[in-house]
Enzyme design. Structure first.
Site, mmCIF file in Angstrom:
data_model
loop_
_atom_site.group_PDB
_atom_site.id
_atom_site.type_symbol
_atom_site.label_atom_id
_atom_site.label_comp_id
_atom_site.label_asym_id
_atom_site.label_seq_id
_atom_site.Cartn_x
_atom_site.Cartn_y
_atom_site.Cartn_z
ATOM 1 N N LYS A 13 0.827 -1.215 0.000
ATOM 2 C CA LYS A 13 0.000 0.000 0.000
ATOM 3 C C LYS A 13 0.862 1.267 0.000
ATOM 4 O O LYS A 13 0.609 2.199 -0.749
ATOM 5 C CB LYS A 13 -0.889 0.059 1.251
ATOM 6 C CG LYS A 13 -1.961 -0.977 1.318
ATOM 7 C CD LYS A 13 -2.933 -0.659 2.459
ATOM 8 C CE LYS A 13 -2.299 -0.739 3.842
ATOM 9 N NZ LYS A 13 -2.031 -2.118 4.303
ATOM 10 N N ARG A 88 -9.615 1.943 8.720
ATOM 11 C CA ARG A 88 -9.276 0.555 8.984
ATOM 12 C C ARG A 88 -10.444 -0.217 9.580
ATOM 13 O O ARG A 88 -10.320 -1.408 9.860
ATOM 14 C CB ARG A 88 -8.140 0.517 10.007
ATOM 15 C CG ARG A 88 -6.810 0.160 9.419
ATOM 16 C CD ARG A 88 -5.831 0.255 10.571
ATOM 17 N NE ARG A 88 -4.684 -0.571 10.392
ATOM 18 C CZ ARG A 88 -3.572 -0.174 9.775
ATOM 19 N NH1 ARG A 88 -3.494 0.999 9.232
ATOM 20 N NH2 ARG A 88 -2.555 -0.984 9.705
ATOM 21 N N ARG A 127 10.589 -6.150 4.601
ATOM 22 C CA ARG A 127 10.326 -4.716 4.443
ATOM 23 C C ARG A 127 11.330 -3.895 5.262
ATOM 24 O O ARG A 127 11.696 -4.277 6.366
ATOM 25 C CB ARG A 127 8.894 -4.459 4.934
ATOM 26 C CG ARG A 127 8.492 -3.019 5.026
ATOM 27 C CD ARG A 127 6.998 -2.864 4.949
ATOM 28 N NE ARG A 127 6.278 -3.346 6.126
ATOM 29 C CZ ARG A 127 4.952 -3.245 6.246
ATOM 30 N NH1 ARG A 127 4.230 -2.724 5.265
ATOM 31 N NH2 ARG A 127 4.350 -3.695 7.324
ATOM 32 N N ARG A 162 10.971 -2.084 10.857
ATOM 33 C CA ARG A 162 10.032 -1.579 11.856
ATOM 34 C C ARG A 162 9.940 -2.559 13.016
ATOM 35 O O ARG A 162 9.961 -3.768 12.809
ATOM 36 C CB ARG A 162 8.648 -1.437 11.225
ATOM 37 C CG ARG A 162 8.434 -0.111 10.553
ATOM 38 C CD ARG A 162 7.187 -0.097 9.717
ATOM 39 N NE ARG A 162 6.023 -0.706 10.354
ATOM 40 C CZ ARG A 162 4.823 -0.790 9.771
ATOM 41 N NH1 ARG A 162 4.661 -0.313 8.553
ATOM 42 N NH2 ARG A 162 3.818 -1.345 10.388
ATOM 43 N N ARG A 174 -1.744 -8.306 13.826
ATOM 44 C CA ARG A 174 -2.147 -7.321 12.810
ATOM 45 C C ARG A 174 -2.905 -7.990 11.671
ATOM 46 O O ARG A 174 -3.887 -7.442 11.170
ATOM 47 C CB ARG A 174 -0.917 -6.583 12.285
ATOM 48 C CG ARG A 174 -0.461 -5.484 13.258
ATOM 49 C CD ARG A 174 1.026 -5.252 13.183
ATOM 50 N NE ARG A 174 1.425 -4.685 11.921
ATOM 51 C CZ ARG A 174 2.620 -4.860 11.368
ATOM 52 N NH1 ARG A 174 3.521 -5.626 11.954
ATOM 53 N NH2 ARG A 174 2.902 -4.282 10.238
HETATM 54 P P1 ADP Z 1 0.630 -2.042 8.743
HETATM 55 O O1 ADP Z 1 -0.548 -1.806 7.861
HETATM 56 O O2 ADP Z 1 1.787 -2.644 8.048
HETATM 57 O O3 ADP Z 1 0.267 -2.743 10.017
HETATM 58 P P2 ADP Z 1 0.761 0.859 9.335
HETATM 59 O O4 ADP Z 1 2.001 1.644 9.185
HETATM 60 O O5 ADP Z 1 -0.383 1.189 8.456
HETATM 61 O O6 ADP Z 1 1.211 -0.655 9.222
HETATM 62 O O7 ADP Z 1 0.259 0.947 10.838
HETATM 63 C C1 ADP Z 1 1.084 0.612 11.923
HETATM 64 C C2 ADP Z 1 0.258 0.558 13.192
HETATM 65 O O8 ADP Z 1 -0.295 1.856 13.452
HETATM 66 C C3 ADP Z 1 -0.940 -0.367 13.129
HETATM 67 O O9 ADP Z 1 -0.614 -1.696 13.455
HETATM 68 C C4 ADP Z 1 -1.867 0.271 14.167
HETATM 69 O O10 ADP Z 1 -1.457 -0.062 15.468
HETATM 70 C C5 ADP Z 1 -1.610 1.747 13.984
HETATM 71 N N1 ADP Z 1 -2.568 2.344 13.012
HETATM 72 C C6 ADP Z 1 -2.296 2.809 11.774
HETATM 73 N N2 ADP Z 1 -3.404 3.278 11.170
HETATM 74 C C7 ADP Z 1 -4.412 3.119 12.061
HETATM 75 C C8 ADP Z 1 -5.820 3.379 12.038
HETATM 76 N N3 ADP Z 1 -6.424 3.894 10.946
HETATM 77 N N4 ADP Z 1 -6.545 3.076 13.147
HETATM 78 C C9 ADP Z 1 -5.961 2.551 14.237
HETATM 79 N N5 ADP Z 1 -4.659 2.253 14.317
HETATM 80 C C10 ADP Z 1 -3.882 2.526 13.255
#
Ligand code: ADP
Ligand code: ZN
Length: 224
Positions: A13, A88, A127, A162, A174
């Site tokens: 993404k 999400r 990654r 990360r 996740r």
């Molecule tokens: P990934 O999709 O690889 O898990 P992201 O960088 O999108 O990684 O998000 C990392 C973390 O940040 C998520 O696991 C969550 O804890 C938090 N996060 C990100 N976006 C949201 C969201 N829209 N709502 C709640 N938590 C979020």
């Protein structure tokens, strides 16, 4: 134009959003990146969010939704944005509709990236992200390596894995949350007629950059 990136972890993404953002000149807004920047700067928001992120859980809406609402009011987003990592959940999608409506906007396109499960974990483990919080470029040491190992092509800063990508428990959590809470958004946006599903997989030799190219071409041809 408001574009949303949908898809499980490791589907690319961030890569697709970054390429589209560069080419059509609207900002990529990644909630994960905003959280990570706040965590590294130890802001109150970062300290609070890290309690959830380090375990692989979602950050509560009371923190996340106002953060996105505010970010969308910045000058650079006046012509649109690509949201990467938000919404999400169905609740977040409904709140986003309200936020956009109040500004006379709507979701124009949802790009849903689909990658076979076998490839996903591997992609998460390989990654790497730029440690420069103002750059945040993402790489994959197998599929999309930097020109010099361990160094960001764009800004020369070191790359790192990360924390949540190196913890198998957090990865598992996740992916479970994605299935349970985020995947219903596919149906939500299909019903609104804005969903575009794209397969990203080694098995069909289609990578994020191919998807970005096609989407940008369609946007330029006004066929979206
Ligand atoms: P990934 O999709 O690889 O898990 P992201 O960088 O999108 O990684 O998000 C990392 C973390 O940040 C998520 O696991 C969550 O804890 C938090 N996060 C990100 N976006 C949201 C969201 N829209 N709502 C709640 N938590 C979020
Ligand atoms: Zn960089």
């Amino acid at each position: 134009m408001i574009i949303i990136m949908l898809g499980a972890q490791g589907t690319g993404k961030g890569t697709v959003a970054g390429l589209i953002s560069e080419q059509i000149g609207i900002p990529q807004i990644s909630t994960g990146d905003i959280f990570r920047k706040n965590i590294s700067e130890k802001t109150p928001l970062g300290i609070e969010a890290d309690k959830y992120i380090s375990k692989g859980n979602l950050v509560p809406d009371e923190i996340t939704v106002p953060m996105v609402d505010d970010r969308l009011t910045w000058e650079d987003a006046k012509n649109g944005a690509i949201l990467d990592g938000f919404p999400r959940t169905i609740e977040q999608a409904e709140k986003l509709d309200e936020i956009l409506q109040k500004n006379g906007k709507k979701v124009d396109l949802v790009i849903n990236l689909v990658t076979p499960k076998e490839e996903i974990i591997d992609r998460m483990l390989t990654r790497r992200v730029c440690t420069n919080q103002d750059c945040k470029a993402t790489y994959n040491i197998k599929l999309h390596p930097p020109k010099v190992e361990g160094i960001c092509d764009k800004c020369g800063s070191p790359l790192k894995q990360r924390a949540d990508d190196s913890d198998p428990e957090a990865i598992k959590r996740r992916l479970e949350i994605y299935e349970e809470k985020t995947s219903p958004l596919v149906e939500y946006y299909k019903n609104k007629g804005v969903l575009r599903t794209e397969e990203v997989s080694l098995s069909v030799n289609r990578m994020g950059k191919d998807v970005a190219e096609d989407v940008v071409r369609d946007i330029r041809n006004n066929s979206l």
